[in-house]
Write a protein that holds these residues in place. Structure first.
Motif, PDB file in Angstrom:
ATOM      1  N   MET A 115     -23.491  -4.049 -12.183  1.00 29.05           N
ATOM      2  CA  MET A 115     -23.921  -3.942 -10.796  1.00 29.05           C
ATOM      3  C   MET A 115     -24.674  -5.197 -10.344  1.00 29.05           C
ATOM      4  N   ASN A 116     -25.469  -5.809 -11.262  1.00 29.33           N
ATOM      5  CA  ASN A 116     -26.214  -7.008 -10.901  1.00 29.33           C
ATOM      6  C   ASN A 116     -25.272  -8.165 -10.563  1.00 29.33           C
ATOM      7  N   GLU A 117     -24.196  -8.295 -11.359  1.00 28.49           N
ATOM      8  CA  GLU A 117     -23.235  -9.357 -11.103  1.00 28.49           C
ATOM      9  C   GLU A 117     -22.544  -9.152  -9.752  1.00 28.49           C
ATOM     10  N   LEU A 118     -22.198  -7.898  -9.455  1.00 24.70           N
ATOM     11  CA  LEU A 118     -21.536  -7.583  -8.191  1.00 24.70           C
ATOM     12  C   LEU A 118     -22.458  -7.856  -7.012  1.00 24.70           C
ATOM     13  N   ARG A 119     -23.737  -7.504  -7.166  1.00 21.68           N
ATOM     14  CA  ARG A 119     -24.718  -7.771  -6.121  1.00 21.68           C
ATOM     15  C   ARG A 119     -24.877  -9.263  -5.884  1.00 21.68           C
ATOM     16  N   ASP A 142     -24.249 -11.370  -2.378  1.00 19.12           N
ATOM     17  CA  ASP A 142     -25.255 -12.246  -1.784  1.00 19.12           C
ATOM     18  C   ASP A 142     -24.706 -13.653  -1.571  1.00 19.12           C
ATOM     19  N   GLU A 143     -23.931 -14.131  -2.547  1.00 16.98           N
ATOM     20  CA  GLU A 143     -23.373 -15.484  -2.417  1.00 16.98           C
ATOM     21  C   GLU A 143     -22.340 -15.547  -1.287  1.00 16.98           C
ATOM     22  N   LEU A 144     -21.528 -14.500  -1.150  1.00 15.03           N
ATOM     23  CA  LEU A 144     -20.566 -14.464  -0.050  1.00 15.03           C
ATOM     24  C   LEU A 144     -21.271 -14.443   1.309  1.00 15.03           C
ATOM     25  N   LYS A 145     -22.415 -13.757   1.386  1.00 20.94           N
ATOM     26  CA  LYS A 145     -23.167 -13.721   2.642  1.00 20.94           C
ATOM     27  C   LYS A 145     -23.699 -15.112   2.990  1.00 20.94           C
ATOM     28  N   ARG A 178     -17.413  -6.592   2.798  1.00 19.93           N
ATOM     29  CA  ARG A 178     -17.322  -5.135   2.997  1.00 19.93           C
ATOM     30  C   ARG A 178     -16.683  -4.458   1.785  1.00 19.93           C
ATOM     31  N   LYS A 179     -15.650  -5.085   1.231  1.00 19.56           N
ATOM     32  CA  LYS A 179     -14.963  -4.523   0.066  1.00 19.56           C
ATOM     33  C   LYS A 179     -15.883  -4.459  -1.147  1.00 19.56           C
ATOM     34  N   LEU A 180     -16.627  -5.550  -1.406  1.00 17.82           N
ATOM     35  CA  LEU A 180     -17.524  -5.582  -2.572  1.00 17.82           C
ATOM     36  C   LEU A 180     -18.705  -4.647  -2.384  1.00 17.82           C
TER      37      LEU A 180
END
Length: 228
Positions: free
Chosen positions: A1-5, A9-12, A32-34
């Motif tokens: 979950m930390n990696e996905l978060r 954040d990087e995409l934002k 939105r997908k992630l």
């Protein structure tokens, strides 16, 4: 979950830096997908009991607390439900009567009252398909509210709203015939041509969205000119 978060954040960050409309759309869809994937993982960790469907909330004429309009959410679906995930820190700590939904066949409005001395509101209009209001419900979870919109028919939703579907369909239909011809053309000119066509053929809501995008783009260009 930390990696996905971290990916989200990087995409934002990249979204904030992007200048082209198409790039922003692609980044927004991926975010939105992630976020939906992250919310699903979090949902599996801890479950809380279902809320009983309550009548639509009465909105006070005046509110002393600051009201925050929410725009971000994740969503997923099964054969029976479309699930909307809204992240709100510590929402599980407030009484259930402060978390309510006003539902119609084609819209939903989430109200969260007096959470950390603030009120929150999420409105989604023009749902892609009608919902069964009587069988819909919502849950308070850890740092999250999940709204279960019961489908009137067990169909697969391609988008959350009619506006999103129209926008995506028109963009796809416009780009396909010109994909070969525009390889050597300015991508920005192609996007402007697409937006103009969508404005001329779109409904009032589509025209409003495009007008807003053009206005914001012009304001940004003026700002860059002043900086230079």
């Amino acid at each position: 979950m930390n990696e996905l978060r971290s990916d989200i954040d990087e995409l934002k960050v990249l979204l904030n830096q992007a200048t082209r409309k198409r790039v922003k759309d692609l980044l927004s869809l991926e975010i939105r997908k992630l976020e939906t994937e992250w919310i699903n993982l979090k949902e599996n960790i801890k479950e809380t009991p279902l809320d009983v469907v309550t009548p639509a909330p009465s909105v006070p004429a005046q509110k002393k607390r600051c009201q925050i309009k929410l725009n971000g959410y994740g969503w997923d679906q099964s054969d029976k439900y479309v699930k909307v995930f809204v992240t709100l820190k510590d929402v599980q700590t407030i009484p259930k009567e402060r978390v309510t939904c006003n539902l119609t066949e084609k819209s939903m409005e989430l109200y969260v009252e007096d959470l950390d001395s603030k009120d929150y509101k999420l409105v989604i209009n023009n749902l892609l398909c009608p919902i069964n209001v009587a069988e819909s419900h919502w849950k308070q979870k850890t740092d999250m509210v999940v709204i279960f919109l019961a489908k009137s028919e067990p169909s697969k939703w391609s988008h959350m709203t009619e506006i999103e579907k129209k926008f995506e369909d028109k963009r796809s239909n416009r780009l396909k015939p010109e994909s070969v011809e525009t390889d050597n053309k300015d991508p920005q000119a192609s996007i402007m041509s697409l937006m103009k066509n969508m404005y001329e053929t779109g409904d009032d809501e589509m025209k409003r969205m495009i007008s807003k995008a053009f206005y914001e783009g012009q304001q940004k260009n003026k700002s860059n000119t002043v900086d230079l």
